[in-house]
Write an enzyme that holds these catalytic residues in place. Sequence first.
Site, short mmCIF file in Angstrom:
data_model
loop_
_atom_site.label_atom_id
_atom_site.label_comp_id
_atom_site.label_asym_id
_atom_site.label_seq_id
_atom_site.Cartn_x
_atom_site.Cartn_y
_atom_site.Cartn_z
N HIS A 11 0.96 -0.99 0.06
CA HIS A 11 0.02 -0.11 0.23
C HIS A 11 0.98 1.49 0.05
CE1 HIS A 11 0.52 1.07 4.45
NE2 HIS A 11 0.78 -0.20 4.06
N GLY A 12 0.53 2.48 -0.05
CA GLY A 12 0.76 3.81 -0.26
C GLY A 12 0.86 3.95 0.57
N GLU A 15 -0.46 8.10 6.94
CA GLU A 15 -0.72 9.59 7.81
C GLU A 15 0.41 8.59 8.96
OE1 GLU A 15 -4.08 10.68 9.12
OE2 GLU A 15 -4.55 11.88 7.02
N TRP A 16 -0.22 7.25 9.29
CA TRP A 16 0.58 6.79 10.32
C TRP A 16 1.56 6.53 10.16
CZ3 TRP A 16 -2.63 3.66 14.34
CH2 TRP A 16 -3.33 4.44 14.89
N ASN A 17 2.10 5.71 8.98
CA ASN A 17 3.39 5.45 8.68
C ASN A 17 4.01 7.35 8.60
OD1 ASN A 17 2.17 3.41 5.70
ND2 ASN A 17 3.43 2.99 7.36
N GLU A 84 -1.73 -6.79 7.42
CA GLU A 84 -0.58 -7.19 8.18
C GLU A 84 -0.44 -8.10 9.54
OE1 GLU A 84 2.89 -6.66 7.44
OE2 GLU A 84 3.28 -5.04 7.21
#
Length: 187
Positions: A11-12, A15-17, A84
Amino acid sequence: MTLPDLLILRHGETEWNRAGRLQGKLDSPLTEEGLRQADRQAEILAALDLTGWSALSSPQGRALATAARALPGRSVLQDARLREIGLGDWTGRLRSDLAAEHPHLFQGEGLGWYDHAPGGEGLLALESRLRAFLGALNGPVVIVTHGITSRVLRCLAQGLPVKAFETVGGGQGVVYRVSGGQSELLR
Protein backbone atom coordinates in the site's frame (compact mmCIF):
# COMPACT_ATOMS: atom_id res chain seq x y z
CA MET A 1 5.80 -25.50 -3.83
CA THR A 2 5.18 -24.48 -7.45
CA LEU A 3 3.48 -21.11 -7.57
CA PRO A 4 1.78 -19.07 -10.27
CA ASP A 5 3.22 -15.67 -11.16
CA LEU A 6 2.61 -13.00 -8.53
CA LEU A 7 2.55 -9.21 -8.61
CA ILE A 8 2.85 -8.00 -5.01
CA LEU A 9 2.01 -4.40 -4.14
CA ARG A 10 2.54 -2.67 -0.84
CA HIS A 11 0.00 0.00 0.00
CA GLY A 12 0.92 3.65 -0.40
CA GLU A 13 2.19 5.83 2.43
CA THR A 14 -0.29 6.51 5.22
CA GLU A 15 -0.48 9.31 7.77
CA TRP A 16 0.74 6.89 10.46
CA ASN A 17 3.61 5.66 8.25
CA ARG A 18 4.73 9.26 7.88
CA ALA A 19 4.49 9.82 11.65
CA GLY A 20 6.37 6.60 12.50
CA ARG A 21 3.32 5.06 14.20
CA LEU A 22 2.82 1.29 13.98
CA GLN A 23 -0.49 0.35 12.41
CA GLY A 24 -0.79 -3.43 12.55
CA LYS A 25 -4.53 -4.10 12.55
CA LEU A 26 -5.44 -0.39 12.72
CA ASP A 27 -5.60 2.02 9.80
CA SER A 28 -4.91 5.58 8.84
CA PRO A 29 -5.66 7.28 5.52
CA LEU A 30 -3.27 7.40 2.60
CA THR A 31 -1.33 10.66 2.37
CA GLU A 32 -1.14 12.66 -0.86
CA GLU A 33 2.18 10.88 -1.47
CA GLY A 34 0.46 7.54 -0.84
CA LEU A 35 -2.17 8.39 -3.45
CA ARG A 36 0.57 9.29 -5.94
CA GLN A 37 2.31 5.99 -5.18
CA ALA A 38 -0.89 4.05 -5.86
CA ASP A 39 -1.33 5.97 -9.12
CA ARG A 40 2.25 5.01 -10.09
CA GLN A 41 1.44 1.37 -9.32
CA ALA A 42 -1.54 1.71 -11.70
CA GLU A 43 0.82 2.95 -14.43
CA ILE A 44 3.17 0.01 -13.88
CA LEU A 45 0.31 -2.50 -13.97
CA ALA A 46 -1.27 -0.86 -17.04
CA ALA A 47 1.92 -1.65 -18.99
CA LEU A 48 1.50 -5.38 -18.27
CA ASP A 49 -0.82 -7.93 -19.87
CA LEU A 50 -2.95 -9.03 -16.92
CA THR A 51 -5.38 -11.09 -18.96
CA GLY A 52 -6.37 -14.07 -16.82
CA TRP A 53 -4.97 -12.57 -13.62
CA SER A 54 -7.09 -12.28 -10.49
CA ALA A 55 -6.65 -9.55 -7.86
CA LEU A 56 -6.66 -10.01 -4.09
CA SER A 57 -6.22 -7.48 -1.30
CA SER A 58 -5.88 -7.32 2.42
CA PRO A 59 -9.21 -6.18 3.88
CA GLN A 60 -7.49 -3.33 5.72
CA GLY A 61 -8.44 0.17 4.58
CA ARG A 62 -5.01 1.32 3.43
CA ALA A 63 -4.62 -1.72 1.18
CA LEU A 64 -8.16 -1.40 -0.20
CA ALA A 65 -7.63 2.31 -0.93
CA THR A 66 -4.42 1.46 -2.77
CA ALA A 67 -6.09 -1.37 -4.69
CA ALA A 68 -8.92 0.94 -5.81
CA ARG A 69 -6.41 3.33 -7.39
CA ALA A 70 -3.83 0.80 -8.60
CA LEU A 71 -6.39 -1.55 -10.17
CA PRO A 72 -9.16 0.76 -11.46
CA GLY A 73 -12.11 -1.07 -12.92
CA ARG A 74 -10.90 -4.50 -11.77
CA SER A 75 -12.69 -6.75 -9.34
CA VAL A 76 -10.51 -7.06 -6.24
CA LEU A 77 -11.44 -9.74 -3.72
CA GLN A 78 -10.48 -9.43 -0.06
CA ASP A 79 -8.48 -12.11 1.71
CA ALA A 80 -7.88 -11.75 5.47
CA ARG A 81 -4.66 -13.79 5.19
CA LEU A 82 -3.10 -10.76 3.49
CA ARG A 83 -3.57 -8.45 6.49
CA GLU A 84 -0.51 -6.97 8.20
CA ILE A 85 1.30 -8.79 10.99
CA GLY A 86 -0.48 -8.33 14.32
CA LEU A 87 1.46 -6.09 16.69
CA GLY A 88 -0.43 -6.73 19.92
CA ASP A 89 0.36 -4.14 22.59
CA TRP A 90 2.54 -2.17 20.17
CA THR A 91 -0.36 -1.38 17.82
CA GLY A 92 -0.71 2.39 17.47
CA ARG A 93 2.58 3.13 19.24
CA LEU A 94 5.33 5.34 17.86
CA ARG A 95 8.35 3.37 16.71
CA SER A 96 10.64 5.99 18.29
CA ASP A 97 9.01 5.46 21.72
CA LEU A 98 9.42 1.69 21.44
CA ALA A 99 13.06 2.09 20.40
CA ALA A 100 13.68 4.25 23.47
CA GLU A 101 11.97 1.68 25.73
CA HIS A 102 13.62 -1.38 24.12
CA PRO A 103 16.93 -0.20 22.61
CA HIS A 104 18.32 -3.77 22.38
CA LEU A 105 15.52 -4.70 19.94
CA PHE A 106 15.88 -1.62 17.73
CA GLN A 107 19.64 -1.43 17.20
CA GLY A 108 20.54 -0.83 13.57
CA GLU A 109 18.12 -1.09 10.70
CA GLY A 110 16.91 -4.66 11.38
CA LEU A 111 13.26 -5.63 11.52
CA GLY A 112 13.49 -8.57 13.92
CA TRP A 113 11.73 -6.52 16.58
CA TYR A 114 8.41 -7.37 14.87
CA ASP A 115 8.73 -10.81 16.43
CA HIS A 116 8.89 -9.37 19.97
CA ALA A 117 5.67 -7.35 20.21
CA PRO A 118 3.85 -8.39 23.41
CA GLY A 119 0.61 -10.09 22.40
CA GLY A 120 1.62 -9.83 18.74
CA GLU A 121 1.15 -12.42 16.04
CA GLY A 122 4.82 -13.22 15.51
CA LEU A 123 6.62 -14.27 12.35
CA LEU A 124 5.86 -18.00 12.67
CA ALA A 125 2.12 -17.39 12.73
CA LEU A 126 2.43 -14.94 9.82
CA GLU A 127 4.43 -17.53 7.89
CA SER A 128 1.77 -20.17 8.56
CA ARG A 129 -1.11 -18.05 7.27
CA LEU A 130 0.85 -16.97 4.21
CA ARG A 131 1.85 -20.56 3.37
CA ALA A 132 -1.86 -21.43 3.47
CA PHE A 133 -2.61 -18.45 1.22
CA LEU A 134 0.05 -19.41 -1.34
CA GLY A 135 -1.01 -23.05 -1.27
CA ALA A 136 -4.55 -22.07 -2.27
CA LEU A 137 -3.57 -20.07 -5.38
CA ASN A 138 -4.51 -21.56 -8.72
CA GLY A 139 -3.50 -18.87 -11.18
CA PRO A 140 -1.55 -15.63 -11.56
CA VAL A 141 -2.61 -12.97 -9.10
CA VAL A 142 -2.06 -9.31 -8.23
CA ILE A 143 -1.77 -8.99 -4.44
CA VAL A 144 -2.19 -5.74 -2.50
CA THR A 145 -0.85 -6.04 1.02
CA HIS A 146 1.46 -4.53 3.66
CA GLY A 147 5.15 -4.12 4.40
CA ILE A 148 6.02 -7.11 6.59
CA THR A 149 3.38 -9.32 4.99
CA SER A 150 4.83 -8.52 1.56
CA ARG A 151 8.37 -9.32 2.68
CA VAL A 152 7.44 -12.67 4.23
CA LEU A 153 5.23 -13.53 1.26
CA ARG A 154 8.13 -12.87 -1.13
CA CYS A 155 10.51 -14.94 0.99
CA LEU A 156 8.14 -17.90 0.83
CA ALA A 157 7.51 -17.48 -2.91
CA GLN A 158 11.27 -17.44 -3.54
CA GLY A 159 12.01 -20.41 -1.32
CA LEU A 160 13.97 -18.25 1.14
CA PRO A 161 13.91 -18.71 4.91
CA VAL A 162 11.48 -16.31 6.57
CA LYS A 163 14.35 -14.79 8.56
CA ALA A 164 15.52 -13.31 5.23
CA PHE A 165 12.53 -10.94 5.33
CA GLU A 166 14.87 -8.19 6.55
CA THR A 167 16.93 -8.40 3.34
CA VAL A 168 14.39 -8.73 0.51
CA GLY A 169 13.63 -5.03 0.18
CA GLY A 170 10.52 -3.06 0.88
CA GLY A 171 9.20 0.43 0.28
CA GLN A 172 5.86 2.18 0.06
CA GLY A 173 3.82 1.91 -3.08
CA VAL A 174 6.07 -0.70 -4.71
CA VAL A 175 5.33 -3.51 -7.19
CA TYR A 176 7.30 -6.75 -7.08
CA ARG A 177 6.97 -9.46 -9.70
CA VAL A 178 7.72 -12.96 -8.38
CA SER A 179 8.01 -15.61 -11.07
CA GLY A 180 9.83 -18.93 -11.05
CA GLY A 181 11.21 -18.28 -7.57
CA GLN A 182 12.80 -14.95 -8.58
CA SER A 183 11.71 -11.48 -7.46
CA GLU A 184 12.03 -8.27 -9.44
CA LEU A 185 11.13 -4.73 -8.40
CA LEU A 186 9.15 -3.11 -11.23
CA ARG A 187 9.66 0.57 -11.85
